[in-house]
Write a protein that holds these residues in place. Sequence first.
Motif, PDB file in Angstrom:
ATOM      1  N   GLY A  25      -9.131 -18.943  -7.748  1.00 39.30           N
ATOM      2  CA  GLY A  25     -10.200 -19.110  -8.747  1.00 39.30           C
ATOM      3  C   GLY A  25     -11.422 -18.306  -8.345  1.00 39.30           C
ATOM      4  O   GLY A  25     -11.462 -17.071  -8.504  1.00 39.30           O
ATOM      5  N   PRO A  26     -12.447 -18.958  -7.785  1.00 37.56           N
ATOM      6  CA  PRO A  26     -13.725 -18.259  -7.586  1.00 37.56           C
ATOM      7  C   PRO A  26     -13.786 -17.335  -6.371  1.00 37.56           C
ATOM      8  O   PRO A  26     -14.726 -16.543  -6.267  1.00 37.56           O
ATOM      9  N   GLY A  27     -12.800 -17.404  -5.463  1.00 39.32           N
ATOM     10  CA  GLY A  27     -12.894 -16.609  -4.224  1.00 39.32           C
ATOM     11  C   GLY A  27     -12.357 -15.200  -4.396  1.00 39.32           C
ATOM     12  O   GLY A  27     -11.591 -14.702  -3.553  1.00 39.32           O
ATOM     13  N   PHE A  28     -12.787 -14.541  -5.472  1.00 41.43           N
ATOM     14  CA  PHE A  28     -12.233 -13.225  -5.824  1.00 41.43           C
ATOM     15  C   PHE A  28     -12.392 -12.212  -4.686  1.00 41.43           C
ATOM     16  O   PHE A  28     -13.493 -12.018  -4.160  1.00 41.43           O
ATOM     17  N   ASP A  29     -11.275 -11.606  -4.291  1.00 36.96           N
ATOM     18  CA  ASP A  29     -11.225 -10.588  -3.236  1.00 36.96           C
ATOM     19  C   ASP A  29     -11.665 -11.120  -1.875  1.00 36.96           C
ATOM     20  O   ASP A  29     -11.988 -10.325  -0.977  1.00 36.96           O
ATOM     21  N   ALA A  30     -11.708 -12.453  -1.728  1.00 33.78           N
ATOM     22  CA  ALA A  30     -12.227 -13.012  -0.473  1.00 33.78           C
ATOM     23  C   ALA A  30     -11.345 -14.128   0.094  1.00 33.78           C
ATOM     24  O   ALA A  30     -11.089 -14.155   1.296  1.00 33.78           O
ATOM     25  N   VAL A  31     -10.878 -15.036  -0.768  1.00 36.13           N
ATOM     26  CA  VAL A  31     -10.091 -16.173  -0.275  1.00 36.13           C
ATOM     27  C   VAL A  31      -8.604 -15.911  -0.513  1.00 36.13           C
ATOM     28  O   VAL A  31      -8.207 -15.454  -1.589  1.00 36.13           O
ATOM     29  N   GLY A  32      -7.799 -16.180   0.503  1.00 32.08           N
ATOM     30  CA  GLY A  32      -6.343 -16.045   0.373  1.00 32.08           C
ATOM     31  C   GLY A  32      -5.674 -17.248   0.999  1.00 32.08           C
ATOM     32  O   GLY A  32      -6.235 -17.903   1.879  1.00 32.08           O
ATOM     33  N   LEU A  33      -4.461 -17.538   0.547  1.00 33.07           N
ATOM     34  CA  LEU A  33      -3.712 -18.692   1.052  1.00 33.07           C
ATOM     35  C   LEU A  33      -2.251 -18.267   1.198  1.00 33.07           C
ATOM     36  O   LEU A  33      -1.617 -17.865   0.217  1.00 33.07           O
ATOM     37  N   ALA A  34      -1.728 -18.362   2.435  1.00 32.16           N
ATOM     38  CA  ALA A  34      -0.313 -17.990   2.652  1.00 32.16           C
ATOM     39  C   ALA A  34       0.589 -19.055   2.048  1.00 32.16           C
ATOM     40  O   ALA A  34       0.266 -20.246   2.080  1.00 32.16           O
ATOM     41  N   LEU A  35       1.704 -18.610   1.484  1.00 32.98           N
ATOM     42  CA  LEU A  35       2.690 -19.525   0.893  1.00 32.98           C
ATOM     43  C   LEU A  35       3.999 -19.364   1.655  1.00 32.98           C
ATOM     44  O   LEU A  35       4.400 -18.222   1.977  1.00 32.98           O
ATOM     45  N   GLU A  36       4.686 -20.474   1.922  1.00 31.12           N
ATOM     46  CA  GLU A  36       5.888 -20.393   2.749  1.00 31.12           C
ATOM     47  C   GLU A  36       7.063 -19.859   1.920  1.00 31.12           C
ATOM     48  O   GLU A  36       7.869 -20.590   1.388  1.00 31.12           O
ATOM     49  N   LEU A  37       7.121 -18.568   1.876  1.00 37.40           N
ATOM     50  CA  LEU A  37       8.051 -17.798   1.030  1.00 37.40           C
ATOM     51  C   LEU A  37       8.064 -16.440   1.737  1.00 37.40           C
ATOM     52  O   LEU A  37       7.072 -15.716   1.673  1.00 37.40           O
ATOM     53  N   ARG A  38       9.140 -16.116   2.507  1.00 33.26           N
ATOM     54  CA  ARG A  38       9.038 -15.014   3.470  1.00 33.26           C
ATOM     55  C   ARG A  38       9.948 -13.832   3.186  1.00 33.26           C
ATOM     56  O   ARG A  38      11.102 -14.019   2.794  1.00 33.26           O
ATOM     57  N   ASP A  39       9.416 -12.648   3.432  1.00 35.50           N
ATOM     58  CA  ASP A  39      10.236 -11.443   3.494  1.00 35.50           C
ATOM     59  C   ASP A  39      10.620 -11.219   4.961  1.00 35.50           C
ATOM     60  O   ASP A  39       9.772 -11.371   5.854  1.00 35.50           O
ATOM     61  N   VAL A  40      11.894 -10.876   5.186  1.00 35.64           N
ATOM     62  CA  VAL A  40      12.382 -10.625   6.550  1.00 35.64           C
ATOM     63  C   VAL A  40      12.798  -9.161   6.630  1.00 35.64           C
ATOM     64  O   VAL A  40      13.514  -8.666   5.752  1.00 35.64           O
ATOM     65  N   VAL A  41      12.341  -8.459   7.667  1.00 38.64           N
ATOM     66  CA  VAL A  41      12.675  -7.029   7.817  1.00 38.64           C
ATOM     67  C   VAL A  41      13.191  -6.790   9.232  1.00 38.64           C
ATOM     68  O   VAL A  41      12.512  -7.108  10.213  1.00 38.64           O
ATOM     69  N   GLU A  42      14.401  -6.214   9.325  1.00 40.87           N
ATOM     70  CA  GLU A  42      14.926  -5.784  10.627  1.00 40.87           C
ATOM     71  C   GLU A  42      14.902  -4.264  10.666  1.00 40.87           C
ATOM     72  O   GLU A  42      15.339  -3.607   9.708  1.00 40.87           O
ATOM     73  N   THR A  43      14.395  -3.725  11.761  1.00 41.30           N
ATOM     74  CA  THR A  43      14.253  -2.261  11.877  1.00 41.30           C
ATOM     75  C   THR A  43      14.920  -1.786  13.164  1.00 41.30           C
ATOM     76  O   THR A  43      14.732  -2.383  14.231  1.00 41.30           O
ATOM     77  N   ARG A  44      15.694  -0.708  13.028  1.00 47.93           N
ATOM     78  CA  ARG A  44      16.288  -0.084  14.210  1.00 47.93           C
ATOM     79  C   ARG A  44      15.799   1.352  14.242  1.00 47.93           C
ATOM     80  O   ARG A  44      15.844   2.052  13.212  1.00 47.93           O
ATOM     81  N   CYS A  45      15.291   1.825  15.365  1.00 45.23           N
ATOM     82  CA  CYS A  45      14.920   3.235  15.414  1.00 45.23           C
ATOM     83  C   CYS A  45      15.705   3.943  16.500  1.00 45.23           C
ATOM     84  O   CYS A  45      15.964   3.397  17.579  1.00 45.23           O
ATOM     85  N   THR A  46      16.116   5.147  16.179  1.00 48.27           N
ATOM     86  CA  THR A  46      16.937   5.965  17.085  1.00 48.27           C
ATOM     87  C   THR A  46      16.377   7.383  17.065  1.00 48.27           C
ATOM     88  O   THR A  46      15.684   7.762  16.110  1.00 48.27           O
ATOM     89  N   PRO A  47      16.647   8.175  18.133  1.00 50.88           N
ATOM     90  CA  PRO A  47      16.190   9.573  18.101  1.00 50.88           C
ATOM     91  C   PRO A  47      16.747  10.263  16.849  1.00 50.88           C
ATOM     92  O   PRO A  47      17.903  10.049  16.477  1.00 50.88           O
ATOM     93  N   ALA A  48      15.923  11.072  16.200  1.00 58.05           N
ATOM     94  CA  ALA A  48      16.340  11.688  14.925  1.00 58.05           C
ATOM     95  C   ALA A  48      17.577  12.567  15.135  1.00 58.05           C
ATOM     96  O   ALA A  48      17.631  13.364  16.073  1.00 58.05           O
ATOM     97  N   SER A  49      18.575  12.373  14.256  1.00 57.28           N
ATOM     98  CA  SER A  49      19.779  13.212  14.381  1.00 57.28           C
ATOM     99  C   SER A  49      19.432  14.656  14.035  1.00 57.28           C
ATOM    100  O   SER A  49      19.984  15.589  14.594  1.00 57.28           O
ATOM    101  N   ASP A  50      18.482  14.857  13.126  1.00 62.51           N
ATOM    102  CA  ASP A  50      17.952  16.195  12.840  1.00 62.51           C
ATOM    103  C   ASP A  50      16.443  16.165  13.081  1.00 62.51           C
ATOM    104  O   ASP A  50      15.698  15.671  12.227  1.00 62.51           O
ATOM    105  N   PRO A  51      15.961  16.667  14.222  1.00 60.00           N
ATOM    106  CA  PRO A  51      14.531  16.545  14.552  1.00 60.00           C
ATOM    107  C   PRO A  51      13.618  17.224  13.522  1.00 60.00           C
ATOM    108  O   PRO A  51      12.438  16.898  13.445  1.00 60.00           O
ATOM    109  N   GLN A  52      14.163  18.136  12.719  1.00 60.93           N
ATOM    110  CA  GLN A  52      13.338  18.771  11.675  1.00 60.93           C
ATOM    111  C   GLN A  52      13.193  17.862  10.448  1.00 60.93           C
ATOM    112  O   GLN A  52      12.289  18.073   9.631  1.00 60.93           O
TER     113      GLN A  52
END
Length: 319
Positions: A25-52
């Motif tokens: 409502g009134p807390g425009f651009d200032a107040v936020g509230l986290a909601l228990e609804l989650r995005d899950v991200v798994e990341t694997r990084c390896t040396p580039a097969s093509d460095p270019q």
Amino acid sequence: MTQGHRALAAARVRVDVAGSSANLGPGFDAVGLALELRDVVETRCTPASDPQAPRTSVHVSGEGAGEVPTDDRHLVARWVRGGLAGLGAGADHLDLDLTCRNAVPHGRGLGSSATAVVAGLLTAWTLVHGEAEQAGALTRAGWLVSSSAAAEGHGDNAAASVLGGAVLAWADAGGYRAVPLEVSDGLALVTCVPGEVLLTDVARALLPATVPHADAAFTGARAGLLVHALRGHADLLLAATEDRIHQSQRSGAMPGSAELLAALRAEGVAACVSGAGPSLLCLGSTAATVQQVADTVAPGAWQVDARPVGGPARAEVLG
Ligand SMILES: Nc1ncnc2c1ncn2[C@@H]1O[C@H](COP(=O)(O)OP(=O)(O)O)[C@@H](O)[C@H]1O
Ligand SMILES: N[C@@H](CCOP(=O)(O)O)C(=O)O
């Protein structure tokens, strides 16, 4: 792994980040509230097969599957690379493989873009530093709040996703900052999510450049009251969620939301537009609020869910 300018502490990382509802409502651009609804991200990084030509591949399930890009343009992947570069690790010699399981709906006012940016930056931090210990957690949170808010543009959403709970966010010459707000354990939250999408940029374009002084004063007073009401003064939530500077100005882009908002408030439910809409957030003290919302909402058009307050963003090293 010693790619780029700085050795990485990890090559495989999982993060999970809660969505959020901004403004209340009134807390425009200032107040936020986290909601228990989650995005899950798994990341694997390896040396580039093509460095270019370092490669990015993204596998998406849940929200956004089949809609978002699955290469370097993917929002999470962009901020994994952006975060690695910002932390001095460089990312241009790494291939990235991301698996995203998304629960936060896109373009509904539940902070999906901030959630994605926080997930990308938290992944980068964890790849570089590993899991944060007690002292490191504070440094990590400060960096995440300022970097994700600057990247996404909304400190209210970004800080809530980083810190969990309710937050008050602001920006000064040093960048974005945030502090937690106290929330009563008894606060009940209900989201009403429609099928339609309203992108935040589109909703922001509807805002006037200026607002009347009386509306600014009214809304500022209600924002102060909101901080008090969240601490457990449920009888004040209806007054504390009133706004005059953004909700009605955007209502033409979400007439169904405006109609439901008016109906819920007429029933005494402390409802507001969630973020830039079109979802609504309802706040109350007990399960009675959930029933009251369910009784007011026409069946079919809205997904109505009771949701706990969300916890902080989490990260885990997998290898
Ligand atoms: N998890 C995600 N992965 C990739 N892109 C995302 C993700 N979440 C959001 N986005 C992008 O952000 C857009 C929605 O952002 P925005 O208009 O700010 O709405 P919201 O209120 O959901 O934050 C989506 O259309 C998509 O392009
Ligand atoms: N304060 C912003 C919040 C936007 O939130 P979102 O969840 O709709 O991205 C605004 O109201 O524009």
